[in-house]
Enzyme design. Structure first.
Site, PDB file in Angstrom:
ATOM      1  N   ASP A   1       0.817  -1.212   0.000  1.00 49.24           N
ATOM      2  CA  ASP A   1       0.000   0.000   0.000  1.00 49.24           C
ATOM      3  C   ASP A   1       0.849   1.260   0.000  1.00 49.24           C
ATOM      4  OD1 ASP A   1      -2.535  -0.869  -0.348  1.00 49.24           O
ATOM      5  OD2 ASP A   1      -3.286  -0.316   1.632  1.00 49.24           O
ATOM      6  N   LYS A  22      -6.129  -1.574   5.393  1.00 52.75           N
ATOM      7  CA  LYS A  22      -5.772  -2.971   5.166  1.00 52.75           C
ATOM      8  C   LYS A  22      -6.941  -3.780   4.620  1.00 52.75           C
ATOM      9  CE  LYS A  22      -4.094  -7.069   7.628  1.00 52.75           C
ATOM     10  NZ  LYS A  22      -3.677  -7.614   8.933  1.00 52.75           N
ATOM     11  N   ASP A  62     -10.785  -6.598  11.106  1.00 52.17           N
ATOM     12  CA  ASP A  62     -10.663  -8.044  11.218  1.00 52.17           C
ATOM     13  C   ASP A  62     -11.693  -8.624  12.192  1.00 52.17           C
ATOM     14  OD1 ASP A  62      -9.455  -6.762  13.332  1.00 52.17           O
ATOM     15  OD2 ASP A  62      -7.445  -7.460  12.876  1.00 52.17           O
TER      16      ASP A  62
END
Length: 584
Positions: A148, A287, A451
């Site tokens: 990234d 992410k 997550d």
């Protein structure tokens, strides 16, 4: 399955934690102690004349103490969900090999990095090399590096790693090297029986390391390397790490016959570099966005049915991790229920005294085993093996059975260049517009701890998860080593978990009726980690100040009271329960 005798032989076994009865008796006794404290506080508030104390705010203090103790009791009750029923699992890799060795599924491995200054390229490629060297058929492995930061230095480092892998992978398999991160292996080398081979491979590594470190210090790629590889031309239109086209390069692939085998002629894993498109007018979702881009890109390059994602600082410490995880996925009786297999976050740089509790022992050795007994641990964003379909939003069905014997084989007539160009569109900024990506498909958006809500969503779709915690840890990373780093990390975790509590993915209502009640309670305990500090601060400061003034807020030892309770039992109820670790 033992066909000769018709006896089912599972690919893994599950054992209940030892000492459960002892721990439950301990919990009951602790709850009794908490109840006596509540009784004492209520009795004092009801029977005491506050005329004199009101001038000093005494009444408010006692109500504050009661509120803090009620909160501690409630929070302690939630934490018991992950301590009441610990389970431990053991995979049987020999049975897996006997049944499925010639039909093992393809595995895609995602490694994510974001900033070459914070995450040095040498650290990143050590992680990449460690996962390329798994004890698994290389032709069934595909490794994807998501950058990234869009750094050509990182790309250069990966290019160097691809060349070094041709020597490193045969070395690892020949001598059964552990761990398979070159840096970690060379730092801890003790075997002197392979001196000649060791000197040769270490020389190659040191030469590679010098080239990468030199490029990192100079902040530019050597002109010779730039002219040698066409991939660097993709940086010609590069503006900044927040404004650039998709950069995708397939470095190793079976279609490239001249550059896909090691020095002994064996196939190497597929290796892909990806820096997804970034534009200032589009939110890139951190992410989670990178992982979703990898999901799409990998679906047309390799389409592995099992996906492993690791952070760039978490190298493989156990080369058999994939086989261990497949024992859970491919078990004939229970494997169809399992969506992901989570490994603990373990660290190689934790000091003996572990001053800042970076090892997270209570979570890794107690709570996640307890979560496994409630339906499965949380997804923590690294060191996790997923079934692709569950990660892409598929809901569980009792009729679902994955046919591992008929794996899809992506064999197209497209050239590598055509495959690269086709894949770039899947990593564009606009691809996810008006789609379910980030909502019903892939990792979820809208929270710093994407997550956790992704794992909760998968479990709410009916899937289960498994906690994989072998004696030799599957992955090792780098823990925060300073107070500032620890505070920043804990701030991010606590804020993120607290945001979940009031979001659409709150375990209090989103998961209600969809997952086990004890698992729901455990999720809520993590979400309430941040507000827990308010009661802790009050309980730490106020009694100390009143002690200086000679005003007691707790029962005196000489006073006739059902139990003389140490206030420390209530000050840190969560930490006190770490006793359960030793019992379990």
């Amino acid at each position: 399955m033992d066909r000769g005798r018709g006896v089912y032989s599972p690919l893994f076994e599950t054992k209940k934690g030892r000492g459960r009865l002892i721990y439950r008796l301990f919990s009951i006794s602790l709850f009794t102690a908490i109840s006596f404290i509540w009784l004492y506080r209520f009795n004092h508030i009801i029977t005491t004349n506050y005329t004199q104390q009101e001038e000093d705010g005494g009444k408010l203090v006692w109500f504050g103490m009661l509120a803090a103790e009620l909160w501690f009791g409630f929070y302690w009750f939630l934490t018991q969900a992950f301590r009441w029923n610990l389970v431990f699992r053991q995979p049987f890799k020999d049975r897996l090999s006997q049944r499925y060795e010639h039909m093992l599924p393809e595995v895609d491995i995602f490694v994510c990095t974001a900033d070459p200054e914070i995450e040095p390229p040498m650290m990143v490629i050590n992680t990449v090399l460690s996962v390329m060297a798994f004890d698994y058929p290389s032709e069934k492995l595909s490794v994807y590096l998501s950058d990234d930061g869009g750094s050509e230095i990182t790309f250069y480092a990966l290019l160097e790693a691809a060349t070094f892998a041709k020597h490193w992978l045969p070395f690892c398999k020949r001598f059964k090297v552990e761990p398979r991160s070159p840096a970690a292996y060379f730092n801890g080398i003790k075997d002197t029986n392979i001196a000649n081979e060791l000197v040769a491979i270490k020389k190659l590594y040191n030469e590679m390391e010098k080239r990468i470190e030199d490029a990192t210090k100079l902040k530019r790629v050597p002109q010779e390397a730039r002219l040698k590889h066409k991939g660097f031309s993709q940086w010609d239109s590069y503006s900044s790490k927040r404004d650039h086209d998709t950069i995708l390069q397939i470095l190793l692939h079976k279609k490239d016959h001249d550059n896909s085998k090691d020095v002994h002629g064996f196939m190497l894993p597929t290796l892909v570099y990806l820096a997804r498109e970034k534009r200032p007018q589009y939110h890139h979702n951190y992410k989670a966005g990178a992982m979703n881009s990898l999901l799409r890109v990998s679906s047309i390059i390799s389409n592995g049915k099992v996906i492993l994602n690791v952070d760039c600082d978490m190298y493989s410490n156990n080369s058999e991790s994939i086989r261990d995880s497949l024992c859970y996925f491919m078990d004939e009786e229970k494997g169809h229920e399992i969506a992901f297999v989570q490994s603990p976050q373990a660290f190689e740089n934790v000091t003996k005294n572990d001053l800042y509790a970076s090892a997270l022992l209570a979570i890794a050795e107690v709570e996640f085993h307890g979560a496994d007994g409630c339906g499965g641990p949380l997804y923590i964003g690294t060191g996790c093996f997923h079934k692709r379909e569950s990660l892409c939003g598929m809901k569980f069905s009792d009729e679902y059975r994955h046919n591992w014997k008929s794996e899809d084989n992506l064999s197209t007539e497209e050239t590598l260049h055509e495959l690269e160009e086709k894949s770039k569109g899947l990593a564009s900024c606009s691809y996810e517009e008006n789609t379910q990506w980030g909502k019903e498909m892939g990792l979820k958006y809208g929270c710093p701890v994407e997550d956790v809500i992704t794992g909760l969503s998968i479990q709410s779709n009916g899937w289960k998860s498994v906690y994989y915690n072998p004696a030799r840890k599957a992955f090792l990373g780098v823990a925060p080593t300073s107070l500032l780093q620890v505070l920043i990390q804990h701030k991010r975790w606590s804020e993120g978990d607290f945001q979940i509590l009031f979001s659409k993915y709150s375990p209090a209502w989103y998961a209600f009726g969809k997952i086990n009640l004890s698992l729901q309670m455990g999720y809520c305990a993590y979400c309430l980690w941040a507000p827990n500090c308010l009661a802790t601060l009050f309980y730490s400061i106020i009694p100390s100040l009143y002690l200086l003034k000679g005003i007691p807020l707790f029962p005196k030892v000489t006073k006739q009271f059902p139990l003389n309770i140490d206030r420390n039992m209530l000050f840190c109820p969560r930490e006190l329960n770490s006793v359960g670790k030793n019992i379990a």
